[in-house]
Design a protein around this motif. Structure first.
Motif, PDB file in Angstrom:
ATOM      1  N   GLU A 187      -5.030  -4.861  16.177  1.00 47.02           N
ATOM      2  CA  GLU A 187      -3.962  -4.509  15.237  1.00 47.02           C
ATOM      3  C   GLU A 187      -3.788  -5.564  14.135  1.00 47.02           C
TER       4      GLU A 187
ATOM      5  N   GLU B  38     -11.823 -10.368  -1.395  1.00 52.61           N
ATOM      6  CA  GLU B  38     -12.032  -9.461  -0.258  1.00 52.61           C
ATOM      7  C   GLU B  38     -12.857 -10.141   0.838  1.00 52.61           C
TER       8      GLU B  38
ATOM      9  N   LYS C  17      -4.365  -4.810  10.169  1.00 57.22           N
ATOM     10  CA  LYS C  17      -3.233  -4.998   9.256  1.00 57.22           C
ATOM     11  C   LYS C  17      -3.638  -5.841   8.045  1.00 57.22           C
TER      12      LYS C  17
ATOM     13  N   TRP D 153     -14.754  -1.337   4.468  1.00 53.06           N
ATOM     14  CA  TRP D 153     -14.945  -2.783   4.375  1.00 53.06           C
ATOM     15  C   TRP D 153     -16.296  -3.190   4.956  1.00 53.06           C
TER      16      TRP D 153
ATOM     17  N   SER E 136     -10.396   2.665   3.634  1.00 49.16           N
ATOM     18  CA  SER E 136     -10.554   2.859   5.074  1.00 49.16           C
ATOM     19  C   SER E 136     -11.073   1.568   5.710  1.00 49.16           C
TER      20      SER E 136
ATOM     21  N   LYS F 215      -5.461  -3.460   5.694  1.00 47.39           N
ATOM     22  CA  LYS F 215      -4.575  -2.446   5.111  1.00 47.39           C
ATOM     23  C   LYS F 215      -3.561  -3.076   4.142  1.00 47.39           C
ATOM     24  N   ASP F 216      -3.102  -4.285   4.454  1.00 48.70           N
ATOM     25  CA  ASP F 216      -2.172  -4.963   3.550  1.00 48.70           C
ATOM     26  C   ASP F 216      -2.846  -5.292   2.220  1.00 48.70           C
ATOM     27  N   HIS F 217      -4.129  -5.629   2.283  1.00 52.64           N
ATOM     28  CA  HIS F 217      -4.843  -5.991   1.063  1.00 52.64           C
ATOM     29  C   HIS F 217      -5.175  -4.761   0.221  1.00 52.64           C
ATOM     30  N   ASP F 218      -5.572  -3.677   0.884  1.00 52.96           N
ATOM     31  CA  ASP F 218      -5.919  -2.447   0.160  1.00 52.96           C
ATOM     32  C   ASP F 218      -5.538  -1.243   1.016  1.00 52.96           C
ATOM     33  N   PRO F 219      -4.308  -0.754   0.857  1.00 54.22           N
ATOM     34  CA  PRO F 219      -3.823   0.353   1.698  1.00 54.22           C
ATOM     35  C   PRO F 219      -4.654   1.625   1.589  1.00 54.22           C
ATOM     36  N   GLU F 220      -5.342   1.828   0.465  1.00 53.89           N
ATOM     37  CA  GLU F 220      -6.098   3.058   0.260  1.00 53.89           C
ATOM     38  C   GLU F 220      -7.494   3.016   0.877  1.00 53.89           C
TER      39      GLU F 220
END
Length: 376
Positions: free
Chosen positions: A216, A275, A220, A234, A230, A223-228
């Protein structure tokens, strides 16, 4: 003849196709697979990769139904692999290759590979004349490009490419958790291929799905860096961002996976420095969640009277615990054992434990590892 588009770097791996029965790998859902092929080709991608043993020897036939029978031969690139692990003598090469042509119903393969090369298989293939067979296929036009897939140490890869410069490309396992792994050594293997000027095709960019189901805390961060984006994107973008990589294979088993992968690979954007820094944090989280907290300092090996490859075995065990059996842990255990004592050779002298900075109960872990990987 179809050509490889350097901008369309997503290959369709036919190793984890959609199934009608999830408990039966041979029950390929050809209808769904066909729809996925349609979407894949319509978007401009064209590289499909199969192999003799995939899906209990039914992948090639499914590729025939979903692709070969439905599209002109010059509209796609088809890759297949010689099952070197089944070859018992020189005469087997022609037999297996003829079977593959028949299963796929093609007259040639665009890319043809010696499957799963490593130290032992390299020696066998040399002895049986496998490299000469590959050159013959290319000369006859039955294989437009010849290469091999590889699972072993960088020095073995260097030896193969030094001995056989006629090999045009290499397929290696590469992903961000294996980048500096002392088992897979993705970075070092890529550097060897680049040194020899061989383009690289990437397999297992998501580590058999293991880099989708992250802890988790790691998920997170992404997702926090790029919510859109998947979680899978990455991993695939990391592989495709490496210099020398010409193709990244993804074993897509559902239409939504295909839709996701093609969405960001149509207009591929390499990972930024920012990234990559996020991924470094993800890697650290994954390493800290290892079942055995081994740092591979190798102090334990220095005094081991049985020459047991303790850090190597611990790495294989950790990979299996974190990512399951998709990445062939038994094969990696066998290769880590080459030239070393087996885990079961431990005489419980406990010398290793006296040298371990992490205070790992090495003897107990070796017993468990032996029970898993040395079953008779």
């Amino acid at each position: 003849m179809a050509e490889l588009n350097p901008k369309m770097r997503l290959g369709f791996g036919a190793m984890r196709l959609p199934l009608l029965n999830p408990d039966d790998p041979s029950s390929i859902d050809v209808e769904t697979f066909s729809r996925m092929i349609d979407s894949y080709l319509e978007q401009g991608f064209n590289y499909i990769d199969t192999a003799y043993p995939y899906h209990k020897e039914h992948s090639e036939e499914a590729v025939c139904e979903a692709l070969v029978k439905r599209y002109p031969r010059d509209s796609y690139l088809l890759a297949d692999k010689m099952p070197t692990f089944l070859v018992k003598g020189p005469e087997d090469y022609e037999r297996f290759f003829a079977t593959q042509l028949e299963r796929c119903q093609v007259e040639y393969f665009d890319y043809y590979l010696l499957h799963n090369m490593g130290k032992d298989r390299f020696e066998e293939t040399t002895r049986y004349g496998g490299f000469e067979f590959m050159k013959k296929l290319k000369a006859e036009g039955k294989a437009r490009h010849i290469g091999f897939s590889f699972h072993d140490k960088p020095e073995v890869l260097d030896a193969i490419l030094t001995a056989h410069p006629e090999m045009e490309f290499v397929q290696i396992q590469l992903n961000y958790i294996d980048w500096e792994s002392n088992i897979i050594q993705s970075k070092n293997c890529l550097e060897v291929a680049r040194k020899h000027g061989k383009p690289v095709i990437v397999m297992e960019p998501i580590k058999g799905g293991g880099l989708v189901n992250l802890p988790e805390e790691a998920a997170k961060l992404l997702k926090d860096h790029d919510p859109e984006a998947s979680i899978a994107s990455w991993a695939i973008r990391f592989a495709a961002s490496q210099e020398g990589v010409m193709m990244v294979l993804s074993g897509m088993s559902a239409p939504d996976q295909l839709a996701d992968n093609t969405s960001y690979m149509k207009e591929f954007r390499p990972l930024s420095a920012e990234e990559l820094a996020v991924l470094d944090k993800v890697v650290e989280i994954l390493r800290q969640s290892s079942a055995i907290p081994c740092t591979s300092c190798k102090y334990c090996v220095d005094e081991c009277p049985m020459n047991i490859n303790i850090p190597g075995y611990f790495s294989v065990y950790n990979l299996m615990k974190q990512y399951g059996t998709n990445n062939f842990p038994q094969m990696h255990y066998n290769r880590q054992a080459q030239g070393h004592g087996a885990a079961s050779d431990c005489i419980e002298c406990h010398s290793c434990e006296g040298h371990c900075p992490q205070h790992i109960k090495i003897t107990e872990h070796l017993k468990e590892i032996a029970s898993i990987f040395e079953k008779k």
